[in-house]
Structure formats: C-alpha cells, structure tokens
Design an enzyme around this catalytic site. Structure first.
Site, PDB file in Angstrom:
ATOM      1  N   HIS A  33      -7.518  -6.167   3.715  1.00 20.04           N
ATOM      2  CA  HIS A  33      -6.176  -6.065   3.140  1.00 20.04           C
ATOM      3  C   HIS A  33      -5.251  -7.047   3.854  1.00 20.04           C
ATOM      4  O   HIS A  33      -5.088  -6.997   5.077  1.00 20.04           O
ATOM      5  CB  HIS A  33      -5.656  -4.638   3.291  1.00 20.04           C
ATOM      6  CG  HIS A  33      -4.373  -4.387   2.561  1.00 20.04           C
ATOM      7  ND1 HIS A  33      -4.330  -4.127   1.208  1.00 20.04           N
ATOM      8  CD2 HIS A  33      -3.088  -4.352   2.995  1.00 20.04           C
ATOM      9  CE1 HIS A  33      -3.072  -3.938   0.842  1.00 20.04           C
ATOM     10  NE2 HIS A  33      -2.300  -4.066   1.909  1.00 20.04           N
ATOM     11  N   HIS A  66      -1.961  -8.398  -0.795  1.00 23.71           N
ATOM     12  CA  HIS A  66      -0.803  -7.592  -1.211  1.00 23.71           C
ATOM     13  C   HIS A  66       0.443  -8.461  -1.108  1.00 23.71           C
ATOM     14  O   HIS A  66       0.923  -8.778  -0.011  1.00 23.71           O
ATOM     15  CB  HIS A  66      -0.713  -6.364  -0.305  1.00 23.71           C
ATOM     16  CG  HIS A  66       0.449  -5.477  -0.580  1.00 23.71           C
ATOM     17  ND1 HIS A  66       0.836  -4.479   0.290  1.00 23.71           N
ATOM     18  CD2 HIS A  66       1.319  -5.400  -1.623  1.00 23.71           C
ATOM     19  CE1 HIS A  66       1.881  -3.850  -0.201  1.00 23.71           C
ATOM     20  NE2 HIS A  66       2.201  -4.406  -1.360  1.00 23.71           N
ATOM     21  N   MET A 137       2.521   2.682  -2.308  1.00 28.85           N
ATOM     22  CA  MET A 137       2.984   2.589  -0.932  1.00 28.85           C
ATOM     23  C   MET A 137       3.344   3.981  -0.422  1.00 28.85           C
ATOM     24  O   MET A 137       4.116   4.701  -1.063  1.00 28.85           O
ATOM     25  CB  MET A 137       4.201   1.679  -0.840  1.00 28.85           C
ATOM     26  CG  MET A 137       3.923   0.215  -1.112  1.00 28.85           C
ATOM     27  SD  MET A 137       2.735  -0.516   0.052  1.00 28.85           S
ATOM     28  CE  MET A 137       3.549  -0.239   1.628  1.00 28.85           C
TER      29      MET A 137
END
Length: 220
Positions: A33, A66, A137
């Site tokens: 990520h 992201h 989130m």
C-alpha cells in the site's frame, strides 16, 4: 473473498525502504500500500512516481497506490509507468469520478475509490459496478499512527450489504485503512473488509514477523 494484507509503506523506514518492501513481500503480504499525498487534499506531502519506480524491482506484489491528491486523474498515466497495479482515488477529490475511474481502467490498472470517514457510502452507488475496490478510511487521512474511528466499521458493513444486493461481492474488494492492528483486525474482517491496510502495526518492529502474525489472525 480471501483476505489480503496490504502493509502501508508510509510507516516504513525510508532509509531502507526497498529492503522493508522485500521483507513484507517475502513474509506473505500480497499488496504493497503506497500513500501518495500532495499537501492540498491532505496536509502532508509523501512520495511520488520516482520513489514508486525505484522500489518496483523489489517485489512482484500488487502496488496498491492510494492517491490522496486533488484531481488524481492528472497523474494516472505516470503512475502506471511507475509501476502501479491498482490506483485508488478519492470520491471527494474527483470533479468527474466516472471519467477518472474509466481512465484508470483504460490504462490497464485496477480501479479503486476511497471515502473519508464522514463521507456517506451512498455517494458510490452509481460507480460500484465500475470499480475493483472500495477503500473506506477508518481515520482522517494524512497521517499514520492514528486510532481507528469506530463508526467506520458500520460503513464497511453498509458497503458489504450493498455489494451483495448488486451481486458484486465476489468482484469488488473492500479495503479498510487506518488504525488497524492485531487487536482489532478481527472486527474489520467481521464487518466485511477483505483488504487490510496496516502501517505502524507492521513496520513498528520486525516487519516480517508482524506480517506473519497478521496473516495468522486473518486466516480465521
């Protein structure tokens, strides 16, 4: 869907970033990520294409990028060239979300859409059939090391229910990002998340061993 662990390199030791990417990959993490921040959509500034490109040779695992930036479509092609496999953009940051998602798919990447904690899940109703992942989130974005906001688990359940109604539960993954650790990961999984982002809980100590501990818990 089988659960996937996505260690967030925002919490890694940047002095040995490539080594740490390899450590978590070798330990069994399937996604890496990567938080890209522009200092405008979120207060912080992180790394961009040169850093992503530099660590791409360290692993063949999925680079889950992201984009915490305004109008992320501007960078989609360069992110693809840098090595991104999955590009996740914020609903709140895209003036034309459908166009941005289509652009990502046309470039050959998987497309994800993220929501901040206070953004309702119904804002994604028109786009769910076009994405590969929804990122919820569980902290306010921009900084690592925060505590998980409890009500975000209900949002995970809401997205899971909506995907089931649409028959998309085996097509669209649900990622949760923020404050997930070994003590609460079971709650995230039970709510319906199947991609678990963990930053400080992985890189705070022996990263490889922490990945293995996460994977043990996630098997259940």
């Amino acid at each position: 869907m089988r659960a996937i662990l996505a260690p967030s390199i925002l919490s890694a030791d940047f002095g040995r970033l490539g080594q740490q990417v390899k450590e978590v990959s070798d330990a069994g993490a399937e996604y890496i990520h990567i938080d890209v921040m522009d200092g405008m959509f979120v207060p912080s500034i992180s790394f961009g294409m040169p850093v992503i490109k530099s660590i791409r040779p360290c692993t063949d695992k999925v680079f889950d990028v992201h984009m915490m930036v305004e109008e992320p479509g501007r960078y989609a092609e360069e992110m693809k060239k840098a090595g991104a496999d999955l590009l996740c953009v914020h609903q709140e940051a895209c003036c034309h979300l459908d166009r941005t998602v289509s652009q990502i798919r046309e470039l050959g990447m998987m497309a994800g859409v993220a929501l901040n904690p206070a953004t309702p899940v119904f804002t994604l109703d028109c786009i769910l059939e076009k994405v590969d992942m929804v990122l919820l989130m569980s902290v306010n974005p921009g900084f690592g090391g925060q505590k998980l906001i409890p009500y975000t688990l209900e949002k995970v359940r809401q997205v899971r229910e909506r995907l089931c109604v649409l028959g998309l539960e085996e097509k669209v993954r649900i990622q949760i990002d923020g404050g997930v650790n070994l003590e609460n990961v079971d709650k995230a999984l039970k709510a319906g998340a199947n991609v678990i982002v963990a930053g400080s809980a992985v890189f705070g100590g022996d990263a490889g061993e922490n990945v293995r501990e996460f994977l043990k818990k996630m098997e259940y």
